[in-house]
Design a protein around this motif. Structure first.
Motif, PDB file in Angstrom:
ATOM      1  N   LEU A 146       0.819  -1.211   0.000  1.00 15.54           N
ATOM      2  CA  LEU A 146       0.000   0.000   0.000  1.00 15.54           C
ATOM      3  C   LEU A 146       0.853   1.261   0.000  1.00 15.54           C
ATOM      4  CD1 LEU A 146      -2.943  -0.899   2.386  1.00 15.54           C
ATOM      5  CD2 LEU A 146      -2.974  -0.634  -0.080  1.00 15.54           C
ATOM      6  N   SER A 147       2.103   1.139   0.449  1.00 12.73           N
ATOM      7  CA  SER A 147       2.965   2.319   0.473  1.00 12.73           C
ATOM      8  C   SER A 147       3.571   2.581  -0.905  1.00 12.73           C
ATOM      9  CB  SER A 147       4.081   2.107   1.498  1.00 12.73           C
ATOM     10  OG  SER A 147       4.853   0.997   1.108  1.00 12.73           O
ATOM     11  N   GLY A 148       3.294   1.706  -1.863  1.00 12.34           N
ATOM     12  CA  GLY A 148       3.819   1.918  -3.200  1.00 12.34           C
ATOM     13  C   GLY A 148       5.150   1.230  -3.448  1.00 12.34           C
ATOM     14  N   GLU A 149       5.571   0.391  -2.504  1.00 15.66           N
ATOM     15  CA  GLU A 149       6.802  -0.373  -2.688  1.00 15.66           C
ATOM     16  C   GLU A 149       6.558  -1.555  -3.623  1.00 15.66           C
ATOM     17  OE1 GLU A 149       9.514  -1.606   0.854  1.00 15.66           O
ATOM     18  OE2 GLU A 149       7.559  -0.940   1.581  1.00 15.66           O
ATOM     19  N   VAL A 150       7.573  -1.914  -4.384  1.00 17.32           N
ATOM     20  CA  VAL A 150       7.482  -3.130  -5.189  1.00 17.32           C
ATOM     21  C   VAL A 150       8.185  -4.237  -4.413  1.00 17.32           C
ATOM     22  CG1 VAL A 150       8.028  -4.220  -7.381  1.00 17.32           C
ATOM     23  CG2 VAL A 150       7.492  -1.789  -7.316  1.00 17.32           C
ATOM     24  N   ARG A 151       7.433  -5.268  -4.064  1.00 16.56           N
ATOM     25  CA  ARG A 151       7.964  -6.345  -3.226  1.00 16.56           C
ATOM     26  C   ARG A 151       8.521  -7.471  -4.081  1.00 16.56           C
ATOM     27  NH1 ARG A 151       4.481  -6.811   1.240  1.00 16.56           N
ATOM     28  NH2 ARG A 151       4.689  -4.960   2.533  1.00 16.56           N
ATOM     29  N   PRO A 152       9.568  -8.122  -3.587  1.00 15.66           N
ATOM     30  CA  PRO A 152      10.069  -9.299  -4.308  1.00 15.66           C
ATOM     31  C   PRO A 152       9.031 -10.430  -4.288  1.00 15.66           C
ATOM     32  CG  PRO A 152      11.410  -8.828  -2.351  1.00 15.66           C
ATOM     33  CD  PRO A 152      10.323  -7.819  -2.378  1.00 15.66           C
ATOM     34  N   VAL A 153       9.078 -11.293  -5.284  1.00 18.85           N
ATOM     35  CA  VAL A 153       8.130 -12.403  -5.349  1.00 18.85           C
ATOM     36  C   VAL A 153       8.890 -13.717  -5.504  1.00 18.85           C
ATOM     37  CG1 VAL A 153       6.318 -11.010  -6.364  1.00 18.85           C
ATOM     38  CG2 VAL A 153       7.922 -12.190  -7.848  1.00 18.85           C
ATOM     39  N   ALA A 154       8.184 -14.804  -5.300  1.00 21.78           N
ATOM     40  CA  ALA A 154       8.820 -16.117  -5.357  1.00 21.78           C
ATOM     41  C   ALA A 154       9.202 -16.475  -6.795  1.00 21.78           C
ATOM     42  CB  ALA A 154       7.854 -17.164  -4.796  1.00 21.78           C
ATOM     43  N   HIS A 155      10.284 -17.203  -6.943  1.00 23.40           N
ATOM     44  CA  HIS A 155      10.677 -17.822  -8.220  1.00 23.40           C
ATOM     45  C   HIS A 155      10.827 -16.841  -9.372  1.00 23.40           C
ATOM     46  CE1 HIS A 155      10.121 -21.655  -6.332  1.00 23.40           C
ATOM     47  NE2 HIS A 155       8.862 -21.400  -6.078  1.00 23.40           N
ATOM     48  N   ASP A 156      11.531 -15.713  -9.154  1.00 26.49           N
ATOM     49  CA  ASP A 156      11.672 -14.772 -10.265  1.00 26.49           C
ATOM     50  C   ASP A 156      12.488 -15.377 -11.408  1.00 26.49           C
ATOM     51  OD1 ASP A 156      13.875 -14.762  -8.695  1.00 26.49           O
ATOM     52  OD2 ASP A 156      14.016 -12.593  -8.437  1.00 26.49           O
ATOM     53  N   ALA A 157      13.478 -16.210 -11.062  1.00 25.37           N
ATOM     54  CA  ALA A 157      14.317 -16.804 -12.117  1.00 25.37           C
ATOM     55  C   ALA A 157      13.489 -17.725 -13.018  1.00 25.37           C
ATOM     56  CB  ALA A 157      15.470 -17.564 -11.494  1.00 25.37           C
ATOM     57  N   LEU A 158      12.588 -18.471 -12.379  1.00 27.55           N
ATOM     58  CA  LEU A 158      11.734 -19.397 -13.130  1.00 27.55           C
ATOM     59  C   LEU A 158      10.860 -18.641 -14.128  1.00 27.55           C
ATOM     60  CD1 LEU A 158      11.764 -22.392 -12.051  1.00 27.55           C
ATOM     61  CD2 LEU A 158       9.413 -21.999 -11.394  1.00 27.55           C
ATOM     62  N   ARG A 159      10.334 -17.510 -13.667  1.00 26.42           N
ATOM     63  CA  ARG A 159       9.470 -16.689 -14.528  1.00 26.42           C
ATOM     64  C   ARG A 159      10.269 -16.130 -15.693  1.00 26.42           C
ATOM     65  NH1 ARG A 159       4.926 -14.945 -10.852  1.00 26.42           N
ATOM     66  NH2 ARG A 159       5.566 -15.513  -8.778  1.00 26.42           N
ATOM     67  N   LEU A 160      11.479 -15.644 -15.390  1.00 26.52           N
ATOM     68  CA  LEU A 160      12.300 -15.042 -16.444  1.00 26.52           C
ATOM     69  C   LEU A 160      12.726 -16.100 -17.460  1.00 26.52           C
ATOM     70  CD1 LEU A 160      14.446 -12.653 -14.237  1.00 26.52           C
ATOM     71  CD2 LEU A 160      12.758 -11.972 -15.956  1.00 26.52           C
ATOM     72  N   ARG A 161      13.033 -17.299 -16.958  1.00 25.70           N
ATOM     73  CA  ARG A 161      13.485 -18.353 -17.861  1.00 25.70           C
ATOM     74  C   ARG A 161      12.387 -18.729 -18.862  1.00 25.70           C
ATOM     75  NH1 ARG A 161      15.167 -22.412 -14.068  1.00 25.70           N
ATOM     76  NH2 ARG A 161      16.387 -20.775 -13.070  1.00 25.70           N
ATOM     77  N   GLU A 162      11.160 -18.825 -18.353  1.00 25.04           N
ATOM     78  CA  GLU A 162      10.038 -19.154 -19.243  1.00 25.04           C
ATOM     79  C   GLU A 162       9.861 -18.057 -20.294  1.00 25.04           C
ATOM     80  OE1 GLU A 162       8.186 -21.750 -19.468  1.00 25.04           O
ATOM     81  OE2 GLU A 162       6.342 -21.157 -20.519  1.00 25.04           O
ATOM     82  N   ALA A 163      10.007 -16.807 -19.859  1.00 29.19           N
ATOM     83  CA  ALA A 163       9.843 -15.689 -20.792  1.00 29.19           C
ATOM     84  C   ALA A 163      10.939 -15.730 -21.857  1.00 29.19           C
ATOM     85  CB  ALA A 163       9.883 -14.373 -20.028  1.00 29.19           C
ATOM     86  N   ALA A 164      12.173 -16.057 -21.426  1.00 32.21           N
ATOM     87  CA  ALA A 164      13.280 -16.135 -22.385  1.00 32.21           C
ATOM     88  C   ALA A 164      12.996 -17.215 -23.424  1.00 32.21           C
ATOM     89  CB  ALA A 164      14.580 -16.435 -21.641  1.00 32.21           C
ATOM     90  N   LYS A 165      12.430 -18.329 -22.929  1.00 31.36           N
ATOM     91  CA  LYS A 165      12.134 -19.446 -23.816  1.00 31.36           C
ATOM     92  C   LYS A 165      11.162 -19.027 -24.916  1.00 31.36           C
ATOM     93  CE  LYS A 165      10.107 -23.208 -22.125  1.00 31.36           C
ATOM     94  NZ  LYS A 165       9.830 -24.047 -20.950  1.00 31.36           N
ATOM     95  N   LEU A 166      10.264 -18.102 -24.584  1.00 31.61           N
ATOM     96  CA  LEU A 166       9.249 -17.690 -25.553  1.00 31.61           C
ATOM     97  C   LEU A 166       9.634 -16.422 -26.297  1.00 31.61           C
ATOM     98  CD1 LEU A 166       6.423 -18.795 -23.288  1.00 31.61           C
ATOM     99  CD2 LEU A 166       6.546 -19.453 -25.670  1.00 31.61           C
ATOM    100  N   GLY A 167      10.914 -16.036 -26.176  1.00 31.09           N
ATOM    101  CA  GLY A 167      11.402 -14.948 -27.011  1.00 31.09           C
ATOM    102  C   GLY A 167      11.302 -13.556 -26.420  1.00 31.09           C
ATOM    103  N   PHE A 168      10.992 -13.447 -25.145  1.00 29.08           N
ATOM    104  CA  PHE A 168      10.992 -12.117 -24.526  1.00 29.08           C
ATOM    105  C   PHE A 168      12.418 -11.736 -24.152  1.00 29.08           C
ATOM    106  CE2 PHE A 168       6.725 -13.540 -24.231  1.00 29.08           C
ATOM    107  CZ  PHE A 168       5.945 -12.396 -24.276  1.00 29.08           C
TER     108      PHE A 168
END
Ligand code: TYD
Ligand code: MG
Length: 453
Positions: A397-419
């Motif tokens: 609510l304060s406008g902070e961006v919080r870390p989330v679980a498994h960021d590497a997993l998310r990025l890897r999937e995105a890389a696989k699909l050409g992002f």
């Protein structure tokens, strides 16, 4: 002996009272109390502290064999179960009418039968001829499934005593009827009693039992929430009927995790497996469009890329703006809008806001906050988010961006699909050639997107 009293049982949560009420005192639902016969009349004279047998207590490290697993051969189904059906266990599959429960189970039954298992399929909703017709359509007409259309639990148990089965499907538990209880099929006490008998039989005989359950509007298994406690595994079969894809999700699993999902697409020949769900939800994306953002959702340990779409319409002052959300929590949208307004100075209060998750997907992952915020900023400012970027992060609510679980997993999937770009919480590292931009506060994302310094 005390006479069995009538009682009123809530069809939503199963709680019982002796007086009729308009609203259930336990779950707060209206008009859900139905008169049913009390199951047993207890005498207060019984003293439970006397006359019992002592139970042999064991240690945790005592050797016990792993439960026997039975793979049905539909990989997405086996995956959602945590590695196939367990012998002597009961599984409940809930889902809206027409979502494909009968189709899925018939496909599983056919596969198992073809693999040499003894399979019994009891339909309480359709005639045997209808089931047979569907089996032919699924090209399973030659599978040696023992089929019956029946609703009497007594008859079913008698049949199962003669024909030992490895796999038993009861479609659906709401149509089953036990003659020990004189309420109508589908009522809480009927469903509970029928399920109890069927589950006991499965445990004794070592069959893997699957019960189909209907679901109410709010997504719980109709009437018998009690059923969820009685079975070992609860699977939810979800999806929009107007869209072709379906997700099978474990809600409870005594033999495995609840973080695996199975993804299917309904086609002409029944439910097909979808091994790469991201490709399904990202179809037909065209270039840089304002309001469109790709979010790497996590389903258990499986990343699924979905498209978040936002549209804002500025209204003439005075009119009440509409807020409509499909596929996400409207309370959460209100929160993101409030944070954008209060912390980043974006005046969206007077604008209509529409949010849609493409493909009929339902987002539950809290990391969607930042993707939704980016879609809103983009729609409002008419500046597109680069089409090769994915966005994720939780907002406070304060406008902070919080870390989330498994960021590497998310990025890897995105890389696989050409992002090639990842926008997310500060401190994450790029993987597989994805360049990452980390944000500590939502304001930084707003500045970047609006070109402010
Ligand atoms: P069904 O399995 O009967 O749903 P449930 O048991 O959950 O009520 O599936 C019903 C829908 O699936 C029906 O509207 C038709 C559709 N369907 C197909 O599109 N393709 C198929 O091959 C089959 C068998 C059904
Ligand atoms: Mg059905």
């Amino acid at each position: 002996m005390a006479k069995a009293k009538r009682q009123y049982v809530c069809q939503n949560c199963g709680s019982a009272t002796y007086r009729w009420q308009g609203q259930c005192a336990d779950c707060g639902e209206w008009n859900t109390l139905v008169e049913e016969a009390a199951e047993t009349a207890f005498s207060a004279k019984h003293d439970l502290s006397k006359g019992g047998r002592t139970i042999a207590l064991e240690t945790l490290d005592a050797a016990s064999p792993m439960p026997e697993r039975m793979l049905c051969g539909i990989a997405e189904f086996d995956r959602a179960l945590g590695g196939g059906f367990v012998a002597g266990s009961a599984t409940l599959i809930g889902g809206d009418p027409g979502i494909g429960k009968s189709t899925l189970l018939l496909q599983a039954a056919g596969r198992l039968a073809k693999a040499g298992k003894s399979v019994v399929y009891i339909s309480g909703e359709e005639a045997a001829a209808q089931v047979r017709l569907r089996a032919q359509r699924l090209e399973l007409g030659d599978a040696p499934v023992a089929l019956a259309s029946a609703t009497s639990v007594r008859d079913i148990l008698a049949t199962l005593d003669r024909q030992t089965a490895d796999f038993v499907v009861i479609d659906s538990i709401q149509t089953m009827h036990s003659d020990l209880i004189d309420s109508a099929p589908g009522t809480v006490s009927q469903v509970r009693a029928s399920a109890q008998e069927l589950i006991r039989h499965a445990k004794d005989s070592g069959a893997a039992l699957v019960l189909v359950g209907h679901v109410t509007k709010d997504g719980t298994i109709a009437g018998p929430r009690v059923l969820e406690h009685m079975v070992d595994t609860v699977l939810a079969f979800e999806g929009e009927r107007s869209h072709q894809y379906r997700i099978l999700r474990a809600v409870k699993n005594r033999f495995g995790g609840t973080d695996e999902i199975g993804v299917f697409a309904m086609g002409d020949a029944g439910l097909g497996e979808v091994a790469n769900p991201s490709s399904l939800f990202l179809t037909d994306r065209s270039g840089d469009v304002p309001g469109s953002v790709v979010f790497p959702a996590l389903e258990g340990t499986r990343p699924v890329l979905v498209e978040v779409q936002a549209l804002t319409v500025r209204l003439a002052s005075g009119a009440t703006p509409r807020r409509a959300v499909v596929g996400w929590d409207s309370g959460r949208l209100a929160m993101v809008l409030a944070v954008l307004e209060a912390r980043c100075g974006l005046q969206m209060g007077g604008a209509e806001v529409y949010l849609n998750i493409a493909g009929g997907y339902r987002l539950t992952d809290p990391a969607a906050d930042l993707a939704v915020a980016a879609a809103l900023i983009s729609a409002f400012s008419e500046r597109p988010v680069p089409s090769d970027a994915i966005v994720f992060g939780e907002l406070s609510l304060s406008g902070e961006v919080r870390p989330v679980a498994h960021d590497a997993l998310r990025l890897r999937e995105a890389a696989k699909l050409g992002f090639s770009r990842g926008w997310g919480p500060k401190g994450m590292k790029g993987v597989n050639g994805i360049g990452v931009t980390g944000f500590g506060r939502l304001g930084e994302l707003v500045d970047l997107m609006l070109g402010r310094d």
